[in-house]
Design an enzyme around this catalytic site. Structure first.
Site, short mmCIF file in Angstrom:
data_model
loop_
_atom_site.label_atom_id
_atom_site.label_comp_id
_atom_site.label_asym_id
_atom_site.label_seq_id
_atom_site.Cartn_x
_atom_site.Cartn_y
_atom_site.Cartn_z
N GLU A 193 0.79 -1.29 0.04
CA GLU A 193 -0.14 0.01 -0.05
C GLU A 193 0.96 1.31 -0.06
OE1 GLU A 193 -3.63 -0.55 2.84
OE2 GLU A 193 -2.12 -2.12 3.38
N SER A 204 -6.17 -2.54 1.49
CA SER A 204 -6.52 -2.14 0.42
C SER A 204 -6.99 -2.93 -0.60
CB SER A 204 -5.40 -1.12 -0.06
OG SER A 204 -4.98 -0.08 0.56
N TYR A 206 -8.99 3.55 -5.41
CA TYR A 206 -8.12 4.54 -5.65
C TYR A 206 -8.01 5.12 -6.80
CZ TYR A 206 -6.59 2.77 -1.28
OH TYR A 206 -6.37 2.28 0.08
N ARG A 235 -11.92 3.27 10.99
CA ARG A 235 -12.91 2.90 10.20
C ARG A 235 -13.37 1.28 10.01
NH1 ARG A 235 -11.18 3.29 5.11
NH2 ARG A 235 -12.25 1.37 4.74
N ASP A 241 -15.47 -1.75 8.02
CA ASP A 241 -16.12 -2.04 6.92
C ASP A 241 -17.23 -3.05 7.37
OD1 ASP A 241 -14.56 -0.55 5.31
OD2 ASP A 241 -12.91 -2.23 5.01
N GLU A 259 -13.87 -6.01 8.59
CA GLU A 259 -12.50 -5.79 9.23
C GLU A 259 -12.47 -4.32 9.79
OE1 GLU A 259 -9.52 -4.85 5.98
OE2 GLU A 259 -10.66 -6.70 5.22
N ASN A 276 -9.98 -0.69 10.16
CA ASN A 276 -8.79 0.10 9.41
C ASN A 276 -8.38 1.06 10.40
OD1 ASN A 276 -9.15 -0.75 6.40
ND2 ASN A 276 -11.26 -0.35 7.18
N GLY A 287 -7.29 5.47 5.06
CA GLY A 287 -6.65 6.31 3.84
C GLY A 287 -7.09 7.89 3.92
#
Length: 345
Positions: free
Chosen positions: A15, A188, A254, A293, A295, A308, A310, A314
Site C-alpha cells: 500500500e 487496500s 483509488y 474505520r 467495513d 474488518e 482500518n 486512507g
C-alpha cells in the site's frame, strides 16, 4: 499553536503508493493550518545537512503524489535504495523524537501492525492513531475476528490457512462457495479474490500467497457494503460503497470514478443506529485509539456483518474518512489538525 510535525509515509508495504498520496496531502493540509512539517518516507529516511534536524521542518507545500493502478514493485525499491531489509531509514527516529507529534500516514506492514507504534512508544514519541496493541489486533484479521466474536459483534465465518503447509481442502468445504480469499494481515484489498468454485479457489490462494504466509478464507456475504468511522468516540455518518463493476478492489478504491460512494448511506434509522452501536463495540473490543474505520456488509435480510477494521484509514482524494468528517462539519484540513490535536494531548 505552531507544532513541528513529522508525517510518516511510504514504507515497504504493497500500500506504499496509497501512503505516499495520503502523506503528501496530510503534510500540505497541516502546513496550511500553520504548522511546520517534515514529510518523511519511513523506509528511505533522509540525510541531514550541517543545520541539523530543525531545517527538515518546512512551511512550503510538498509535491503531490497519486496512486497508480498497479501495486508498487517493492523488490525494485529495495534494490534501488540499497537499504536492504531495515524498515526504518536513516534519521527517522531522531526526527520523530524532535517533533511535537508524528502523523502516521502509513498503510499496511509495520505502519499498521503495531511494530512501529511499539518502537515510537519506546522513545516516548507521540503519534496519531491507535497504539501497538490495538494495531496488532486489528491488522491480524484472524485475531480481530476472534475478538469480535468474543464481544458479540457478528462477523462472517472463516478459516485461517497456513500456506507453509499443504493447502487444506477443508477450508472451502467448511466455508462453502461463494467465499472471499484474502491475506490475513493485508489492506487496500491487495491480494483479495472473490471465489465461486474450486478452480477460482486455487488461483485465489496463489494470488494471496504473493503477499503473506497466512490467508483467510471467509464466507462471502451478499448484500450492500457499508463503512463507518469513529472519531474521538463519535460515530461518523455511514457510507454505502457501490463499485461500478466488480468488487471494491485496489483499483476501484483509488481510481476516481470507479466507485459510487453515498454519504450518508441510504439506510433506515434502525440500521443506522445498530451499525453505529456495533462499530463502537468493535472499536472497544480491539482496543483502538482516537479514530478508525470499520467495513460492514448489510445482507438482504437486514443482518450486519463486520468485515474488518482500518486503524489508519486512507486520506487520499477518494478516501472515505474525510468524506464522513465533512458531513459533521470537519473539512480535510481541519480533520488532519484534529487528529494531531488528539495525539498531542
Amino acid at each position: 499553536m505552531t507544532l513541528n510535525i513529522v508525517v510518516l509515509m511510504g514504507g515497504l508495504s504493497p500500500e506504499r503508493d496509497v501512503s505516499l498520496t495520503s502523506g503528501s496531502l496530510i503534510a500540505n493540509a497541516l502546513i496550511r493550518k500553520g504548522h511546520r512539517v517534515c514529510l518523511l518516507d519511513v523506509y528511505l529516511g533522509t540525510q541531514l545537512s550541517e543545520k541539523g534536524l530543525d531545517e527538515c521542518f518546512v512551511t512550503t507545500p510538498y509535491p503531490a503524489h497519486s496512486v497508480s493502478e498497479q501495486v508498487p514493485d517493492l523488490e525494485a525499491l529495495v534494490r534501488e535504495s540499497g537499504n536492504g531489509d531495515a524498515k526504518i531509514g536513516a534519521n527517522v527516529i531522531p526526527l520523530c523524537k524532535y517533533a511535537d507529534v508524528v502523523f502516521m500516514a502509513l498503510h499496511g506492514d509495520m505502519g499498521e501492525n503495531g511494530q512501529l507504534q511499539a518502537t515510537l512508544d519506546s522513545f516516548g514519541i507521540r503519534y496519531t492513531g491507535s497504539g501497538y496493541v490495538g494495531s496488532l489486533l486489528a491488522m491480524d484479521k484472524d485475531l480481530a475476528k476472534k475478538m469480535l466474536v468474543g464481544a458479540g459483534v457478528p462477523t462472517p465465518d472463516w478459516v485461517l490457512v497456513d500456506l507453509a503447509q499443504k493447502l487444506p481442502d477443508q477450508a472451502p468445504a467448511h466455508i462453502g462457495y461463494p467465499c472471499v480469499v484474502k491475506p490475513c494481515s493485508g489492506g487496500s484489498s491487495v491480494g483479495v479474490s472473490m471465489v465461486d468454485d474450486a478452480a477460482q479457489f486455487a488461483d485465489a490462494m496463489h494470488a494471496a500467497a504473493k503477499y503473506e504466509r497466512y490467508v483467510l478464507v471467509e464466507k462471502k456475504i451478499l448484500g450492500r457494503e457499508l463503512t463507518v468511522g469513529i472519531l474521538a468516540g463519535e460515530v461518523l455518518p455511514a457510507i454505502e460503497i457501490i463499485p461500478t463493476e466488480g468488487f471494491y478492489d485496489y483499483t476501484n478504491k483509488y481510481q476516481g470514478g470507479k466507485t459510487l460512494e453515498i454519504c450518508p448511506a441510504p439506510i433506515d434509522e434502525q440500521t443506522r443506529v445498530q451499525v453505529g452501536e456495533l462499530t463502537l463495540k468493535a472499536f472497544d473490543a480491539l482496543r483502538l485509539g482516537e479514530y478508525a474505520r470499520f467495513d460492514w456488509m448489510l445482507d438482504f435480510d437486514g443482518g450486519l456483518w463486520c468485515l474488518e477494521a482500518n486503524t489508519l484509514p486512507g486520506m487520499t482524494p477518494t478516501s472515505l474518512l474525510p468524506q464522513m468528517a465533512a458531513k459533521i462539519g470537519l473539512d480535510y484540513d481541519s480533520l488532519c489538525e484534529k487528529l494531531v490535536e488528539l495525539a498531542h494531548k
